[in-house]
Design an enzyme around this catalytic site. Structure first.
Site, PDB file in Angstrom:
ATOM      1  CE  LYS A   1      -9.409   1.450   2.127  1.00 44.84           C
ATOM      2  NZ  LYS A   1      -9.852   2.573   3.174  1.00 44.84           N
TER       3      LYS A   1
ATOM      4  NE  ARG B   1     -10.520  10.381   8.209  1.00 44.94           N
ATOM      5  CZ  ARG B   1      -9.799   9.525   7.626  1.00 44.94           C
ATOM      6  NH1 ARG B   1     -10.194   8.376   7.131  1.00 44.94           N
ATOM      7  NH2 ARG B   1      -8.510  10.009   7.361  1.00 44.94           N
TER       8      ARG B   1
ATOM      9  CB  SER C   1      -9.014   4.806   6.777  1.00 39.90           C
ATOM     10  OG  SER C   1      -9.482   4.795   5.502  1.00 39.90           O
TER      11      SER C   1
ATOM     12  CG  ASP D   1     -12.449   2.963   5.333  1.00 41.17           C
ATOM     13  OD1 ASP D   1     -12.063   3.807   6.328  1.00 41.17           O
ATOM     14  OD2 ASP D   1     -12.465   2.936   4.110  1.00 41.17           O
TER      15      ASP D   1
ATOM     16  CG  HIS E   1      -1.611   1.146   1.321  1.00 38.96           C
ATOM     17  ND1 HIS E   1      -2.988   1.481   0.508  1.00 38.96           N
ATOM     18  CD2 HIS E   1      -1.504   2.403   1.927  1.00 38.96           C
ATOM     19  CE1 HIS E   1      -3.315   2.712   0.942  1.00 38.96           C
ATOM     20  NE2 HIS E   1      -2.565   3.411   1.724  1.00 38.96           N
TER      21      HIS E   1
END
Length: 459
Positions: free
Chosen positions: A195, A176, A191, A169, A90
């Site tokens: 995932k 947000r 967050s 989320d 990520h």
């Protein structure tokens, strides 16, 4: 069961508790997440709690509880039937950040399963799914059963989040964005990890950007987020490392959609075009860590060389093409990469004076790419697959006035003027070359991440 454990929970009490700087326990966090997913908690109360969390911060324990509760708020993917360790990468986002198209096939070619759930562009950063959409027919919206089938066949799959994956989320992230509570390390961490953990990963490699194009531009903020994500994921049972990587200039030579895919395909063919060296190197390092954490090599360095071998012998290219075909992409677009690029308007921007490229405001360059049509300002807006920028000079290069500096591709000619102005504002040309910036400046693993957090909390 204690009186406290069995007591009825009320959202207004939890808002007050967080507002007053107190710590919520896992049961209280779980109540908030369950109410978010079921839509039983009004949005105004969720917004108030998010602002309280933004002002007072979340502890490591609260962050971990939030990540796990959101992970469990919907359906999850079980990679155990794949017979391999499941590892993902990520990135916190940047300009020209296209490593997913390289690390996924590189790691898969070396025996690791890569179930990659990605997102779309918003703001100045590009989106992996938008880039894949530039391949005609490519389908990223797969069911979990289809996701597993592609992974069984190819070893890697890059897909979008399903409607039932981590539903809490989606609600909290949208709030947000609308309530000015995005830049909270605990909320960002939960967050992202919710995932990734919902994908059933055995291990995770984080690419945390630093520099002018990073989401968190202050080095200390990026380091804290990296350490927090590593410690939180490790606490949830997922082996994790975070590489602090440079985003003081676009990664590779292209920023856009199709042109980024094309640059990666060139590298997968074994070519190293001028300006793509950093993209190749970072991809090998990230893949090396994925291969190592996936149990295929004893060290990350050995993983690096295994990935380099898969790049050199063409096995990574084979995996990439198989993945695209399995997800219904048209492979003929790769027969002639230049012919498949069909921008509405093209402009070659010449260097406006002689000097060394000493500084790049990469966030500004990202907005230039967005204004050409390659990105979006609001979720759901269409993007132009052929818009973007091909940079002919990188940080540290000496350019002569009048030589090509960048080629701009826009949806139409009227969209070229503003990006040209932005590029000129973003680039500093000086008489002396800049100091070299390391591509990877630091690596956080569990021990040094926890130590960093302890030192930060005690200072």
């Amino acid at each position: 069961m204690s009186e406290k454990a069995g007591a009825t929970l009320h959202m207004i009490d939890l808002i007050r508790k967080k507002r007053d700087g107190l710590v919520l326990d896992a049961r209280e966090i779980g109540f908030i997440v369950a109410g978010t997913a079921s839509e039983s908690i009004p949005l105004e109360q969720l917004s108030a709690w998010l602002m309280a969390a933004w002002i007072n911060g979340l502890t490591i324990e609260e962050t971990r509880a939030l990540a796990l509760a959101m992970r469990d708020s919907g359906e999850k993917f079980d990679p155990s039937r794949l017979g391999k360790q499941a590892v993902d990468k990520h990135s916190t986002g940047g300009v020209g950040d296209k490593t997913s198209f390289l690390v996924a096939p590189l790691a898969a070619a070396c025996g690791v399963a890569v179930p990659m759930i990605s997102g779309r562009a918003l703001g100045h950063t590009g989106g992996t799914l938008d880039k894949l959409d530039s391949i005609p027919g490519f389908r990223s919206a797969l069911t979990l059963a289809e996701f597993e089938a592609v992974l069984q066949q190819c070893g890697a799959a890059i897909v979008s989040q399903t409607p039932r994956l981590v539903p809490a989320d989606r609600v909290l992230y949208a709030l947000r964005d609308r309530t000015g509570t995005v830049e909270c390390p605990g909320l960002i961490c939960a967050s992202i990890l919710s995932k990734k953990l919902a994908a059933g990963l055995n291990a995770l490699v984080l690419d945390v950007k630093t520099g002018s194009g990073a989401f968190l531009r202050k080095r200390a903020d990026a380091e804290f987020l990296a350490a927090l994500m590593v410690a939180t994921a490790e606490g949830a049972g997922t082996h994790t490392v975070a590489l602090m990587t440079d985003m003081s200039q676009p990664l590779g030579r292209t920023a856009g959609n199709w042109i980024e895919v094309a640059e990666c395909v060139e590298l997968l063919h074994g070519l190293v075009p001028v300006g793509s060296e950093d993209l190749r190197e970072l991809s090998l390092r990230l893949a090396g860590w994925m291969i190592h954490l996936g149990g295929r090599t004893e060290t990350a360095e050995q993983g690096y060389w295994a990935a380099a071998g898969a790049l050199a012998d063409g096995t990574a290219l084979k995996v990439f093409l198989e993945m695209v075909k399995a997800q219904e992409g048209d492979l003929t677009v790769f027969d002639d990469l230049k012919a498949s690029h069909k921008p509405g308007a093209t402009l070659v921007l010449e260097a406006w004076k002689t000097g060394y490229v000493s500084q790049m405001d990469t966030m500004e360059l990202g907005w230039a790419v967005q204004r050409l049509g390659a990105g979006r300002e609001k979720a759901g807006e269409p993007v132009d697959p052929h818009a973007g920028i091909d940079f002919h000079a990188r940080r540290g290069a000496r350019v002569e006035k009048g030589q090509p500096f960048a080629t701009l591709y826009a949806t139409n000619e009227t969209m070229l003027a503003e990006p040209v102005d932005r590029i000129k504002r973003a680039i500093a040309l000086s008489d002396e070359p800049p100091e070299e910036v390391p591509l990877v400046s630091h690596v956080f693993a569990r021990e040094n991440a926890e130590r960093y957090l302890q030192d930060t909390s005690s200072s």
